[in-house]
Design a protein around this motif. Sequence first.
Motif, PDB file in Angstrom:
ATOM      1  N   SER A  23       0.857  -1.187   0.000  1.00 57.29           N
ATOM      2  CA  SER A  23       0.000   0.000   0.000  1.00 57.29           C
ATOM      3  C   SER A  23       0.889   1.231   0.000  1.00 57.29           C
ATOM      4  N   LEU A  24       0.291   2.375  -0.252  1.00 58.08           N
ATOM      5  CA  LEU A  24       1.030   3.634  -0.301  1.00 58.08           C
ATOM      6  C   LEU A  24       1.861   3.843   0.960  1.00 58.08           C
ATOM      7  N   THR A  25       1.280   3.636   2.115  1.00 54.36           N
ATOM      8  CA  THR A  25       1.984   3.913   3.370  1.00 54.36           C
ATOM      9  C   THR A  25       3.151   2.963   3.611  1.00 54.36           C
ATOM     10  N   GLU A  26       3.170   1.835   2.934  1.00 52.45           N
ATOM     11  CA  GLU A  26       4.264   0.890   3.131  1.00 52.45           C
ATOM     12  C   GLU A  26       5.491   1.195   2.264  1.00 52.45           C
ATOM     13  N   LEU A  27       5.358   2.122   1.319  1.00 49.23           N
ATOM     14  CA  LEU A  27       6.505   2.456   0.455  1.00 49.23           C
ATOM     15  C   LEU A  27       7.597   3.137   1.279  1.00 49.23           C
ATOM     16  N   ALA A  28       8.852   2.773   1.018  1.00 48.02           N
ATOM     17  CA  ALA A  28       9.974   3.404   1.731  1.00 48.02           C
ATOM     18  C   ALA A  28      10.265   4.789   1.154  1.00 48.02           C
TER      19      ALA A  28
END
Lengths: 343, 343
Positions: free
Chosen positions: B70-75
């Motif tokens: 998900s978006l929030t998991e992108l580094a």
Amino acid sequence: MTTDNRDTHSAVYSAGLDIGGTKTLICLTDHNGAIQAEHKLETKLSHDPRQFFLWLFGELDRLCRTYGSSLTELAGIGIGLPGVMNESTGILSSAPALNWPHEDIRPIISRYYSGVVVLDNDVNMAALGEQAAGAAAGAEHFMMITVGTGIGGALFLNGQLYRGARYSAGEIGYLNLGPGANEGIDVHTGDKPEDSEFGPFELAVSGTGIGRQAAELVQDAPDTTLVTKLASGTVPEARHVFEAARQGDDAAASILNRAYDLMAVTIKNILITLDLELIVLGGGVVEKNVGYEAEIARRISRYTPQTSVPIRRAKLGNSAGAIGAAAAARSRLAAAGRSPMTL
Amino acid sequence: MTTDNRDTHSAVYSAGLDIGGTKTLICLTDHNGAIQAEHKLETKLSHDPRQFFLWLFGELDRLCRTYGSSLTELAGIGIGLPGVMNESTGILSSAPALNWPHEDIRPIISRYYSGVVVLDNDVNMAALGEQAAGAAAGAEHFMMITVGTGIGGALFLNGQLYRGARYSAGEIGYLNLGPGANEGIDVHTGDKPEDSEFGPFELAVSGTGIGRQAAELVQDAPDTTLVTKLASGTVPEARHVFEAARQGDDAAASILNRAYDLMAVTIKNILITLDLELIVLGGGVVEKNVGYEAEIARRISRYTPQTSVPIRRAKLGNSAGAIGAAAAARSRLAAAGRSPMTL
């Protein structure tokens, strides 16, 4: 123990040397960069780098001793050389005044001095000098262009010298003037009619180039041009052209008009390509002609896009190279954590 | 805990977004840079950056979810934008397709995403892509030039992007052609006869510029030129000129001859100034015309000094910007010590 004492107490900390074809300048600074001594001497040219550095380090040691120090006590030395200095191979090339063999000069230098040595092109060192204590003080992105016998250039980008892939960035004397516009140059073979020492842009705008155009003028119309009168029997030089133009001579003004225009459009294009904050102009032709930089700035403003970037005259004159070489040594020492500057 | 898991286990690690006037490309990579997904969509243009990023991050999140993330998991996320992107102020300017107010877009972005975000010009991102995985793989000093509707340029010097003092380095479309040679431009006022969107060099060599010259040709000699026939009643475009030249039409060849010559001398002068190791040519005009880069290389070899620098065709095509944007995010993360790359 002497090392620690030296770093913190000795007044003489690093040396900057600017090797020219006729003169060599030596600058001694303390660890804050304050100049302790400046010394000018005749360059003892030698085609053998061993002979040359024997002489050079003898002179440097002698100068250090008059200030209560010595060569071995210096924390670092910067040396500006008149050619393409590849610091990663130690080879100096394109240096007609010295004409050394393609040989690593670092082992020769290390016979005389074992501290930090920074080797670079003389124009790069002059740019570092202007950045440290002159017209480009504090600038992060600028170019220094010198107009003298030839044209020199040094690029300072992102807060450091930019040397390019083969240590020859900034050599804008070789710039071509446009398709078919390299006057006197066969663009298909690249052959130049006379010597190959000068590039197309240099032949149009350097002191040598302006002098050659004056010589052609005198040859074509010896009786009608003021340049003939001012040169009074000698080979006309750039200074005769500038003087004739000041006195209202049209033919001389026309030579300068082209030189100024080419310099202006070249600088404008460099500004567009590199988005610099400043141009510093130096060298004999700029130094001797008041208003040179203002004339260039005026012409640059004709071209689009019209963002205004200062065109400044160099401040340190002939001392820039030696001051910059000393600054280069200090900053290499600081980067290596060996200087009080980093504490 | 989720952070650690994400860095080492999640296949989707960073995203690269390339925002174009018509298409947006999204590239998802793992932490080694291997591409996990490429996705192309119609750009939902908006003059309000709030609306735009609401749309963009919605699309990005949706794409991440199809890959189990998900978006929030992108580094990290890299975003290439079609204009001058000043990352230190957060303001995008000279971006006619978006035409946003002069406003810091970073707070808007941070509403949707709190990780590392790299914002840059689209051509800079494309150059990073070619350097990471394309025609400039491993190069330290090169320029990427795109020839399409306009002319774009990105400089990669000393192993990093060089952006200049106002984030507009490499914008060579504005280059002037020489004293008095800015055809159609009043060099004294800088006024251009038509729109001010294009620079003098761009008007001569870009797809738009070649198309305009063809339109003039057709107007002057509608019955005798092959371009008229190929355009068959439509406004002639660059592609008609290239096709006519391939079929032996002299008028078309003459337009291309000038465009090639100007591109060649411009690249040669950039090589002299910056001492680069490589030029990468990309963009629609280069992609669609086999041999474009060879023609430029051949013409460059006419100019002095004759050092040979490879002129290469871009490899990644339209994906370069998104791939480069993802690479920019990974390298920012590595520099911050937040990536497995630095372990």
